[in-house]
Write a protein that holds these residues in place. Structure first.
Motif, PDB file in Angstrom:
ATOM      1  N   PHE A   1     -12.698   5.976  29.679  1.00 44.47           N
ATOM      2  CA  PHE A   1     -13.145   4.577  29.638  1.00 44.47           C
ATOM      3  C   PHE A   1     -14.518   4.466  28.972  1.00 44.47           C
ATOM      4  N   ILE A   2     -15.442   5.347  29.357  1.00 42.12           N
ATOM      5  CA  ILE A   2     -16.789   5.342  28.763  1.00 42.12           C
ATOM      6  C   ILE A   2     -16.718   5.678  27.280  1.00 42.12           C
ATOM      7  N   LEU A   3     -15.911   6.679  26.937  1.00 43.45           N
ATOM      8  CA  LEU A   3     -15.815   7.105  25.541  1.00 43.45           C
ATOM      9  C   LEU A   3     -15.258   5.994  24.656  1.00 43.45           C
ATOM     10  N   ASN A   4     -14.254   5.268  25.128  1.00 44.65           N
ATOM     11  CA  ASN A   4     -13.709   4.148  24.347  1.00 44.65           C
ATOM     12  C   ASN A   4     -14.762   3.070  24.119  1.00 44.65           C
ATOM     13  N   ALA A   5     -15.563   2.801  25.150  1.00 44.09           N
ATOM     14  CA  ALA A   5     -16.635   1.818  25.004  1.00 44.09           C
ATOM     15  C   ALA A   5     -17.697   2.305  24.025  1.00 44.09           C
ATOM     16  N   LEU A   6     -17.948   3.604  24.031  1.00 44.37           N
ATOM     17  CA  LEU A   6     -18.961   4.175  23.131  1.00 44.37           C
ATOM     18  C   LEU A   6     -18.536   4.089  21.670  1.00 44.37           C
ATOM     19  N   HIS A   7     -17.256   4.272  21.411  1.00 46.36           N
ATOM     20  CA  HIS A   7     -16.767   4.129  20.031  1.00 46.36           C
ATOM     21  C   HIS A   7     -17.114   2.736  19.498  1.00 46.36           C
ATOM     22  N   ALA A   8     -16.860   1.732  20.295  1.00 44.45           N
ATOM     23  CA  ALA A   8     -17.155   0.353  19.875  1.00 44.45           C
ATOM     24  C   ALA A   8     -18.649   0.132  19.740  1.00 44.45           C
ATOM     25  N   ARG A   9     -19.433   0.672  20.674  1.00 46.87           N
ATOM     26  CA  ARG A   9     -20.884   0.489  20.625  1.00 46.87           C
ATOM     27  C   ARG A   9     -21.476   1.130  19.370  1.00 46.87           C
ATOM     28  N   MET A  10     -21.047   2.323  19.039  1.00 44.75           N
ATOM     29  CA  MET A  10     -21.571   2.992  17.842  1.00 44.75           C
ATOM     30  C   MET A  10     -21.199   2.219  16.571  1.00 44.75           C
ATOM     31  N   ARG A  11     -19.981   1.681  16.541  1.00 37.24           N
ATOM     32  CA  ARG A  11     -19.592   0.867  15.375  1.00 37.24           C
ATOM     33  C   ARG A  11     -20.502  -0.341  15.233  1.00 37.24           C
ATOM     34  N   ASP A  12     -20.825  -0.977  16.343  1.00 42.35           N
ATOM     35  CA  ASP A  12     -21.722  -2.140  16.310  1.00 42.35           C
ATOM     36  C   ASP A  12     -23.104  -1.770  15.776  1.00 42.35           C
ATOM     37  N   CYS A  13     -23.486  -0.520  15.968  1.00 43.09           N
ATOM     38  CA  CYS A  13     -24.812  -0.057  15.532  1.00 43.09           C
ATOM     39  C   CYS A  13     -24.769   0.647  14.177  1.00 43.09           C
ATOM     40  N   GLY A  14     -23.637   0.563  13.496  1.00 47.66           N
ATOM     41  CA  GLY A  14     -23.525   1.151  12.164  1.00 47.66           C
ATOM     42  C   GLY A  14     -23.307   2.647  12.160  1.00 47.66           C
TER      43      GLY A  14
END
Length: 419
Positions: free
Chosen positions: A241-254
């Motif tokens: 669950f955390i890893l899936n959220a991190l994928h999206a967060r990193m994309r948002d940050c370029g």
């Protein structure tokens, strides 16, 4: 009469910046001016840096690209600014760092005064004992892909000094220059090797990761050293669950997580016996995995760090390149002076945890090399390795500080085991 400067920059700040740059050493940049060359005309060189920065006319020269081979066969590109540019960057770092560092997360360990890799490793070890799962996070090309607008947004939250903002922007945009002299413009990233780069990277990750984790996952523990991150979870489901959220967060940050190097790991030991495809991970050139440990009731299996296999291979190659047994034309004291600085550095870093593994995999190469050296140098020891070992043990007893590794392992009789 000296003209009024656009910006007020204390000359003493520039002088102190030089002292720090000199202490850090480093190679020459694109102008081929070394630390020694710069110091030979120090007063004039420091005046130029101060004068141009104060007038707003300072533009950083291109950053020299140096290619460093990685253990996986790939190349890491480091950026080397000129000595003068390193002084200028240090001036800004000295002003900005005291403002931002106290705000950084307690689990951020990289490039911070009073924080170390060993502290991060110790905390990771402790938390792996209480949490069964880990996310081993790898950000793909972190330093090369930082978005300049987001970096500047983070910087502006902590300073409004015009010249500080202006020069950081210029350093972010400074071109790179390769060994053939070809320059390339940079639209993203900050050179790995620049004085200001680690601080900018920490500031970026403070908002992109640390603050976000504290806000979104308030109970989750992690350790971060620059872009190297370990996250602890109590279950595989939570880790996913955390890893899936991190994928999206990193994309948002370029940014993007490395698809092959980012993984979920089960911290297997004597009690945690579930089968899983990943049961070890590397962090700060240590490998965490199931290992034998000694407790009050004897040996048991624990999840522990030790020098990584990658580090062992690299160190072993260097030791073999010394050809210790062949340099019989020098004395033992000269041999010790030749190898001690490197060996001491390895022991200080890799001997902090599970040092017996460092001894078995690395130091033993030096031990055997010394034995062969003795049998080749002295006729009385020729073809008598056991006698050579005893002879070295006697010297180690009399002069235990001669070789760096002699002080580390003691036998029951007080003699050194790692002779």
């Amino acid at each position: 009469m000296e003209k009024v400067k656009s910006f007020v920059i204390d000359k003493r700040l520039v002088a102190e910046a030089w002292k720090r740059v000199k202490a850090n050493r480093g190679v020459a940049g694109v102008d081929n001016v070394s630390i020694e060359d710069f110091e030979a005309n120090l007063e004039n060189n420091l005046y130029k840096v101060w004068n141009r920065m104060s007038s707003g006319s300072y533009f950083p020269p291109p950053v020299k690209v140096v290619e460093i081979p990685k253990s996986d066969g790939k190349i890491r590109k480091l950026g080397v600014p000129t000595v003068g540019d390193r002084v200028a960057q240090m001036v800004v770092k000295m002003l900005l760092e005291p403002k931002v560092d106290p705000l950084f997360h307690e689990n951020s360990y990289g490039y911070r005064k009073g924080r170390s890799a060993h502290q991060a490793l110790a905390k990771t070890r402790e938390r792996c004992w209480s949490c069964d799962w880990v996310i081993d996070l790898d950000i793909k090309g972190f330093f090369d892909n930082l978005k300049h607008d987001l970096v500047m947004k983070a910087v502006r939250k902590h300073t409004d000094i015009p010249w500080v903002l202006m020069y950081i922007q210029r350093w972010l945009e400074a071109p790179t220059q390769d060994s053939t002299g070809i320059s390339e413009k940079r639209t993203k990233g900050t050179p790995q090797g620049g004085v200001i780069s680690p601080l900018l990277a920490n500031l970026f990750m403070h908002y992109a990761f640390d603050q976000w984790m504290s806000r979104e996952f308030t109970t989750i523990k992690f350790e971060r050293y620059a872009d190297d991150v370990v996250i602890h979870a109590v279950s595989e489901a939570q880790a996913n669950f955390i890893l899936n959220a991190l994928h999206a967060r990193m994309r948002d940050c370029g940014l993007a997580l490395h698809p092959d190097k980012t993984k979920i790991v089960y911290c297997q030991d004597g009690k945690r016996k579930r089968k899983y495809h990943n049961t070890k991970f590397d962090f700060l050139v240590y490998t965490f995995e199931k290992r034998s440990a000694k407790g009050p009731f004897g040996l048991f299996l624990s999840f522990l760090p030790a020098v990584s296999d990658k580090a062992v291979r690299k160190i072993s190659e260097e030791i073999r390149s010394w050809r210790i047994s062949s340099i019989t034309h020098i004395s033992m004291a000269e041999l010790a002076n030749k190898i001690n600085p490197k060996v001491r550095g390895w022991i200080n870093y890799y001997g902090k945890f599970s040092k017996s593994i460092l001894h078995n995999k690395v130091i033993n190469l030096i031990v055997r090399g010394l034995e062969r050296w003795a049998t080749r140098k002295y006729k009385s020891l020729k073809r008598r390795p056991k006698k050579a070992r005893q002879w070295l043990a006697e010297i180690a007893k009399r002069d235990p500080k001669l070789f760096s590794h002699w002080l580390l392992w003691k036998n029951n009789d007080g003699t050194t085991g790692a002779v």
